[in-house]
Design an enzyme around this catalytic site. Sequence first.
Site, PDB file in Angstrom:
ATOM      1  N   PRO A 274      -7.949 -11.468  15.807  1.00  0.00           N
ATOM      2  CA  PRO A 274      -9.237 -11.289  15.121  1.00  0.00           C
ATOM      3  C   PRO A 274      -9.783  -9.874  15.272  1.00  0.00           C
ATOM      4  CG  PRO A 274      -9.567 -12.387  17.221  1.00  0.00           C
ATOM      5  CD  PRO A 274      -8.095 -12.176  17.088  1.00  0.00           C
ATOM      6  N   ARG A 312     -17.652   0.565   3.049  1.00  0.00           N
ATOM      7  CA  ARG A 312     -17.361  -0.772   2.522  1.00  0.00           C
ATOM      8  C   ARG A 312     -18.065  -1.077   1.177  1.00  0.00           C
ATOM      9  NH1 ARG A 312     -18.017  -5.148   4.407  1.00  0.00           N
ATOM     10  NH2 ARG A 312     -15.931  -5.945   4.039  1.00  0.00           N
ATOM     11  N   CYS A 342     -22.187  13.555  -2.642  1.00  0.00           N
ATOM     12  CA  CYS A 342     -22.151  13.903  -4.072  1.00  0.00           C
ATOM     13  C   CYS A 342     -21.149  13.057  -4.842  1.00  0.00           C
ATOM     14  CB  CYS A 342     -21.851  15.381  -4.217  1.00  0.00           C
ATOM     15  SG  CYS A 342     -23.206  16.333  -3.557  1.00  0.00           S
ATOM     16  N   GLU A 343     -21.404  11.789  -4.908  1.00  0.00           N
ATOM     17  CA  GLU A 343     -20.582  10.844  -5.669  1.00  0.00           C
ATOM     18  C   GLU A 343     -21.506   9.718  -6.111  1.00  0.00           C
ATOM     19  OE1 GLU A 343     -16.853  10.150  -5.461  1.00  0.00           O
ATOM     20  OE2 GLU A 343     -16.305  11.663  -3.977  1.00  0.00           O
ATOM     21  N   TYR A 371     -15.018  -2.232  10.637  1.00  0.00           N
ATOM     22  CA  TYR A 371     -14.616  -1.369   9.522  1.00  0.00           C
ATOM     23  C   TYR A 371     -15.782  -0.492   9.060  1.00  0.00           C
ATOM     24  CZ  TYR A 371     -10.896  -4.787   9.835  1.00  0.00           C
ATOM     25  OH  TYR A 371      -9.903  -5.597  10.321  1.00  0.00           O
TER      26      TYR A 371
HETATM   27  N1  LLP Z   1      -3.870  -8.392  11.917  1.00  0.00           N
HETATM   28  C1  LLP Z   1      -3.368  -7.595  10.960  1.00  0.00           C
HETATM   29  C2  LLP Z   1      -1.918  -7.429  10.873  1.00  0.00           C
HETATM   30  C3  LLP Z   1      -4.222  -6.927  10.070  1.00  0.00           C
HETATM   31  O1  LLP Z   1      -3.708  -6.166   9.115  1.00  0.00           O
HETATM   32  C4  LLP Z   1      -5.626  -7.112  10.180  1.00  0.00           C
HETATM   33  C5  LLP Z   1      -6.553  -6.440   9.257  1.00  0.00           C
HETATM   34  C6  LLP Z   1      -6.110  -7.936  11.222  1.00  0.00           C
HETATM   35  C7  LLP Z   1      -5.200  -8.562  12.062  1.00  0.00           C
HETATM   36  C8  LLP Z   1      -7.565  -8.163  11.451  1.00  0.00           C
HETATM   37  O2  LLP Z   1      -8.189  -8.795  10.391  1.00  0.00           O
HETATM   38  P1  LLP Z   1      -9.728  -9.258  10.524  1.00  0.00           P
HETATM   39  O3  LLP Z   1      -9.779 -10.343  11.581  1.00  0.00           O
HETATM   40  O4  LLP Z   1     -10.516  -8.071  10.923  1.00  0.00           O
HETATM   41  O5  LLP Z   1     -10.059  -9.732   9.176  1.00  0.00           O
HETATM   42  N2  LLP Z   1     -11.246  -2.546   5.776  1.00  0.00           N
HETATM   43  C9  LLP Z   1     -11.356  -3.894   5.301  1.00  0.00           C
HETATM   44  C10 LLP Z   1     -10.559  -4.857   6.121  1.00  0.00           C
HETATM   45  C11 LLP Z   1      -9.095  -4.486   6.249  1.00  0.00           C
HETATM   46  C12 LLP Z   1      -8.326  -5.439   7.126  1.00  0.00           C
HETATM   47  C13 LLP Z   1      -6.975  -4.920   7.409  1.00  0.00           C
HETATM   48  N3  LLP Z   1      -6.180  -5.722   8.277  1.00  0.00           N
HETATM   49  C14 LLP Z   1     -12.833  -4.276   5.213  1.00  0.00           C
HETATM   50  O6  LLP Z   1     -13.683  -3.454   5.540  1.00  0.00           O
HETATM   51  O7  LLP Z   1     -13.166  -5.373   4.772  1.00  0.00           O
END
Ligand code: LLP
Length: 418
Positions: A274, A312, A342-343, A371
């Site tokens: 997580p 995000r 500036c976007e 993130y």
């Molecule tokens: N494991 C792997 C292999 C991953 O690629 C990711 C996230 C996670 C675990 C953790 O996932 P989570 O529990 O945080 O959902 N930047 C995006 C999210 C990208 C997630 C990438 N991989 C956002 O701001 O929503």
Amino acid sequence: MHFFTYKNNKLYAEDIAVSELVREFGTPLYIYSYATLIRHIRAYEEAFCEVPHIICYAVKANSNLAILSLCAELGIGADIVSGGELFRALKAGIKPFRIVFAGVGKTEQEIEYALKNNILMFNVESEAELYKINEVAKKLKKHACVALRVNPDIDPKTHKYIATGLRTSKFGIPIEKALEYYKLAKSLKNIKIIGIHKHIGSQITDTSAYVEALSKILSLYDKLAKYDVDIEYIDIGGGLGITYKDEEPPLPKDLANALIPLIKSKKGKIIVEPGRSIVGNAGILVTKVLYTKETGSKNFIIVDAGMNDLIRPSLYGSYHEILPVTPDKRQKIVTDIVGPICESGDFLAKDREIEKITPGEHLAVMSAGAYGFSMSSNYNSRPRAAEVLVKGENYALIRKRETYKDLIKNEIIPEDIL
Ligand code: LLP
């Protein structure tokens, strides 16, 4: 559940008024709540306590050393995707035997670095990577422990940029090919197969996609036993969603309740990765209102945090609740809340109803712990924000605000060319 609440008409981070932190550290400012972090980590530990498991925090969600140190202290592991994340995790004291390494583009140097530090396993994403890991392990006279990241072709019903388990995505090995690649891995002398991995996406708000994906992975697991491939770790990835607006995502215990019956009879240890659900609602981004502007066709609140601080909304159209730090029951307006970049894509909210705010006041962008800072940049030559961790009525600066000097510290003017 988090610990950012109003008391006497002021927004608090645990027992400290946000306005006090702003006075001391300025804005834009990321504030994290220790109690929230602990609560979320414990929720995972408790949810999976009836089966052997390792919680591997996804470092990419928020990689501040203080947060990683808290993970180390609580004895959880890390899910990493780069040498830099490995460096951070080790620095923070996370045990290498609780570190798993995913990502489609691991370089030779990164593989070597991870092998030398004896991480638990590589989550391998392609045939070519399998050969590369074998080659590097041979050079180091080591055995590399691996899981294959299997792409189960499941739609997690999330934003398309963060869905990772569909056939068309760049991640993992297609499930139909997995058996063949496991056989290949078995034949490679410096590879030791220990696991199976999947991660189907992020901000997932119901358990059915998890159940479907795990069932597919487990039928592969059963087949592997027949080929004498011994799976010690079943890594189900991360991806559990959080409430940004009105989502009602499952809790870690709901996820565990849905998955444990499928897995209980298997002998593998379960790994969960997580990120967002640990740190997302444990952080806010506080920003100062610089100007307000009415163009006749739109209202704007212009703040000092931009897409470089929190990308995000711009990148995914994500919703983040935005609250006044000192609310005053004023008349409400509908407005865009935008940054100084500036976007036109630089916004924190579009057409948002919020009470009439005046310049100099502060707003809190909620659910910004995951993130947020980790995706921030120096675009428009903006120094990155400071980060503070609050614990009860104590607090500590966990990342200094960058300076103009920091912006240019790696740059060189080549005098013999210019
Ligand atoms: N494991 C792997 C292999 C991953 O690629 C990711 C996230 C996670 C675990 C953790 O996932 P989570 O529990 O945080 O959902 N930047 C995006 C999210 C990208 C997630 C990438 N991989 C956002 O701001 O929503």
